[in-house]
Scaffold this motif. Structure first.
Motif, PDB file in Angstrom:
ATOM      1  N   SER A  95       0.847  -1.194   0.000  1.00 33.97           N
ATOM      2  CA  SER A  95       0.000   0.000   0.000  1.00 33.97           C
ATOM      3  C   SER A  95       0.881   1.242   0.000  1.00 33.97           C
ATOM      4  O   SER A  95       2.062   1.177   0.358  1.00 33.97           O
ATOM      5  CB  SER A  95      -0.923   0.002   1.228  1.00 33.97           C
ATOM      6  N   PRO A  96       0.338   2.399  -0.402  1.00 38.39           N
ATOM      7  CA  PRO A  96       1.158   3.616  -0.472  1.00 38.39           C
ATOM      8  C   PRO A  96       1.774   4.000   0.878  1.00 38.39           C
ATOM      9  O   PRO A  96       1.118   3.916   1.915  1.00 38.39           O
ATOM     10  CB  PRO A  96       0.168   4.679  -0.957  1.00 38.39           C
ATOM     11  N   VAL A  97       3.023   4.408   0.839  1.00 43.52           N
ATOM     12  CA  VAL A  97       3.751   4.870   2.019  1.00 43.52           C
ATOM     13  C   VAL A  97       3.862   6.385   1.931  1.00 43.52           C
ATOM     14  O   VAL A  97       4.302   6.923   0.915  1.00 43.52           O
ATOM     15  CB  VAL A  97       5.148   4.231   2.094  1.00 43.52           C
ATOM     16  N   GLU A  98       3.455   7.070   2.995  1.00 42.15           N
ATOM     17  CA  GLU A  98       3.556   8.526   3.029  1.00 42.15           C
ATOM     18  C   GLU A  98       4.917   8.926   3.584  1.00 42.15           C
ATOM     19  O   GLU A  98       5.271   8.565   4.704  1.00 42.15           O
ATOM     20  CB  GLU A  98       2.447   9.118   3.897  1.00 42.15           C
ATOM     21  N   VAL A  99       5.673   9.643   2.788  1.00 43.34           N
ATOM     22  CA  VAL A  99       7.006  10.069   3.219  1.00 43.34           C
ATOM     23  C   VAL A  99       7.074  11.585   3.278  1.00 43.34           C
ATOM     24  O   VAL A  99       6.390  12.289   2.528  1.00 43.34           O
ATOM     25  CB  VAL A  99       8.110   9.529   2.280  1.00 43.34           C
ATOM     26  N   LEU A 100       7.906  12.069   4.185  1.00 45.77           N
ATOM     27  CA  LEU A 100       8.182  13.494   4.286  1.00 45.77           C
ATOM     28  C   LEU A 100       9.691  13.645   4.437  1.00 45.77           C
ATOM     29  O   LEU A 100      10.249  13.333   5.486  1.00 45.77           O
ATOM     30  CB  LEU A 100       7.440  14.127   5.462  1.00 45.77           C
ATOM     31  N   ASN A 101      10.331  14.090   3.367  1.00 55.51           N
ATOM     32  CA  ASN A 101      11.786  14.244   3.351  1.00 55.51           C
ATOM     33  C   ASN A 101      12.157  15.718   3.227  1.00 55.51           C
ATOM     34  O   ASN A 101      11.674  16.415   2.342  1.00 55.51           O
ATOM     35  CB  ASN A 101      12.388  13.456   2.189  1.00 55.51           C
ATOM     36  N   PHE A 102      13.023  16.139   4.132  1.00 57.92           N
ATOM     37  CA  PHE A 102      13.473  17.528   4.218  1.00 57.92           C
ATOM     38  C   PHE A 102      14.912  17.598   3.728  1.00 57.92           C
ATOM     39  O   PHE A 102      15.785  16.878   4.219  1.00 57.92           O
ATOM     40  CB  PHE A 102      13.362  17.983   5.676  1.00 57.92           C
ATOM     41  N   HIS A 103      15.175  18.430   2.721  1.00 56.76           N
ATOM     42  CA  HIS A 103      16.519  18.607   2.181  1.00 56.76           C
ATOM     43  C   HIS A 103      16.893  20.085   2.235  1.00 56.76           C
ATOM     44  O   HIS A 103      16.095  20.938   1.838  1.00 56.76           O
ATOM     45  CB  HIS A 103      16.602  18.118   0.738  1.00 56.76           C
ATOM     46  N   LEU A 104      18.113  20.353   2.672  1.00 55.46           N
ATOM     47  CA  LEU A 104      18.529  21.738   2.867  1.00 55.46           C
ATOM     48  C   LEU A 104      19.799  22.014   2.063  1.00 55.46           C
ATOM     49  O   LEU A 104      20.798  21.296   2.188  1.00 55.46           O
ATOM     50  CB  LEU A 104      18.789  21.988   4.353  1.00 55.46           C
ATOM     51  N   GLY A 105      19.732  23.036   1.221  1.00 59.09           N
ATOM     52  CA  GLY A 105      20.907  23.439   0.462  1.00 59.09           C
ATOM     53  C   GLY A 105      22.054  23.820   1.381  1.00 59.09           C
ATOM     54  O   GLY A 105      21.843  24.264   2.514  1.00 59.09           O
ATOM     55  N   ILE A 106      23.278  23.676   0.892  1.00 59.55           N
ATOM     56  CA  ILE A 106      24.453  23.842   1.743  1.00 59.55           C
ATOM     57  C   ILE A 106      24.549  25.247   2.324  1.00 59.55           C
ATOM     58  O   ILE A 106      24.966  25.425   3.474  1.00 59.55           O
ATOM     59  CB  ILE A 106      25.741  23.477   0.964  1.00 59.55           C
ATOM     60  N   GLN A 107      24.152  26.274   1.578  1.00 57.51           N
ATOM     61  CA  GLN A 107      24.239  27.630   2.098  1.00 57.51           C
ATOM     62  C   GLN A 107      23.267  27.837   3.251  1.00 57.51           C
ATOM     63  O   GLN A 107      23.628  28.392   4.308  1.00 57.51           O
ATOM     64  CB  GLN A 107      23.957  28.652   0.995  1.00 57.51           C
TER      65      GLN A 107
END
Length: 300
Positions: A95-107
Motif C-alpha cells: 500500500s502507499p507509504v507517506e514520506v516526508l523528506n526535508f533537504h537543505l541546500g548547503i548555504q
C-alpha cells in the motif's frame, strides 16, 4: 523553500550537488526542498546528499542503503543525513507509504548552523564569511510527536523559521550525542569519537533491523568490527543498557502498536518483530502495558 508532492526524477538526482563551481557543468545545486508524497514503489540513487531528514508518516517503511549497510525507517524513527553522503532510497510496499523528506541546500544549512551556534559578536564580525566549524552527525533517531508535528508544519510557518526549527532540533540531538561520548572512559578524544561512531551505528541497526531473527550481540559486534565483549562493555557504558535490552525495548514498542491495531495475529506479530516464539509476544505485550505510565520505551 520548495514544497514538492512528488520525487524528482533520477536524472535530476544524478545532477544534484552541494556546490557547483563550474559554470559549464550540468549539475544542479541542492535547493531547500520538502518532499511530501505517497508511493508504494520507488527507487533512487543519490550520489551526493544535502543535509537531509528522511521520515515516514503512518504505515510502511523506507529502506536506505548507506555505507554498505541497510537501514529502515518507520513512523517511529527518522534518519539524519549529513551533506556529501551517497545512498540508495527504496520504497517497496503493498500500500502507499507517506514520506516526508526535508533537504537543505548547503548555504542555508551552514547559515542556520552559524545562526544557532555562534555568538552574536562572531556572527557580526564574520557576517560575509563565517568560519563554519560545526557539522551535524547523521544517525537514526526516535521520532517524538513534537518533532513529527514540527516536520509536518512546513506549510504553517515561514520558510526560514521552519528551517531554523528543524536544524535546531538536529543540533540538540548532536549535543545529546556529545554527552554520550563522555560516558566512554578513555584519555584520547579521537578514540572516544570513533567508539561512539560504532555504538551509534549499532543503535541504528537495532532501530532498523529489530525484526531480524539473528539480531544479537554476535551480529552487532561483527557489523561494527569489534569483539563481542569489548562491544558489550562500550555499548553499556554509552547508552546505560546492553544491546539485548535495547533490542527488547524496541520489540516491545512495536508489539504493543501491532496488538492495538488488531491487524495481525500473534504468529505474524512474532515473525514481524523477530521474536522466536509466538507465546513470547504475550509476555512482552504485558510488559509494554506495565510501562505505559513510566518512561518511554524509545529514547535517543
Amino acid at each position: 523553500m520548495i514544497v514538492s508532492k512528488k520525487f524528482p526524477s533520477q536524472d535530476i538526482k544524478n545532477k544534484l550537488r552541494n556546490f557547483d563551481k563550474d559554470p559549464k557543468s550540468k549539475n544542479i545545486v541542492w535547493p531547500d526542498i520538502t518532499i511530501h508524497t505517497k508511493t508504494n514503489r520507488y527507487f533512487s540513487n543519490v550520489s551526493e546528499s544535502s543535509f537531509s531528514v528522511l521520515s515516514v508518516n503512518g504505515d510502511g517503511l523506507a529502506n536506505i542503503t548507506l555505507n554498505n549497510k541497510e537501514f529502515k525507517i518507520c513512523k517511529d524513527t527518522f534518519l539524519i543525513l549529513s551533506p556529501f553522503q551517497k545512498f540508495d532510497y527504496i520504497i517497496d510496499h503493498d500500500s502507499p507509504v507517506e514520506v516526508l523528506n526535508f533537504h537543505l541546500g548547503i548555504q542555508s544549512y551552514q547559515d542556520a548552523i552559524a545562526a544557532l551556534s555562534f555568538s552574536q559578536e562572531k556572527l557580526l564580525n564574520n557576517a560575509r564569511d563565517p568560519s563554519y566549524d560545526y557539522d551535524i552527525i547523521g544517525n537514526i533517531h526516535f521520532k517524538p510527536e513534537s518533532f513529527a508535528r514540527l516536520l509536518n508544519n512546513y506549510d504553517q510557518l515561514e520558510d526560514e523559521l521552519y528551517i531554523l526549527n528543524v536544524v535546531h532540533y538536529s543540533l540538540s540531538l548532536n549535543a545529546e550525542g556529545n554527552k554520550l561520548i563522555n560516558n566512554i572512559p578513555g584519555t584520547r578524544n579521537s578514540t572516544k569519537k570513533e567508539l561512539f561512531k560504532r555504538m551509534a551505528l549499532a543503535k541504528d541497526l537495532i532501530y532498523s533491523q529489530y525484526n531480524h531473527p539473528e539480531m544479537n550481540l554476535d551480529y552487532l559486534s561483527r557489523e561494527v568490527y569489534m569483539s563481542k565483549f569489548h562491544f558489550l562493555r562500550v555499548f553499556r557504558q554509552t547508552f546505560g543498557k546492553t544491546p539485548y535490552q535495547m533490542i527488547r525495548d524496541v520489540r516491545i514498542n512495536k508489539i504493543f502498536q501491532m496488538v492495538l491495531k488488531k491487524e495481525f495475529d500473534i504468529a505474524n506479530i512474532a515473525m514481524m518483530t523477530g521474536v522466536s516464539e509466538p507465546n513470547t509476544v504475550y509476555s512482552l505485550y504485558k510488559e509494554a502495558l506495565a510501562r505505559q505510565n513510566n518512561a518511554p520505551i524509545f529514547s535517543n
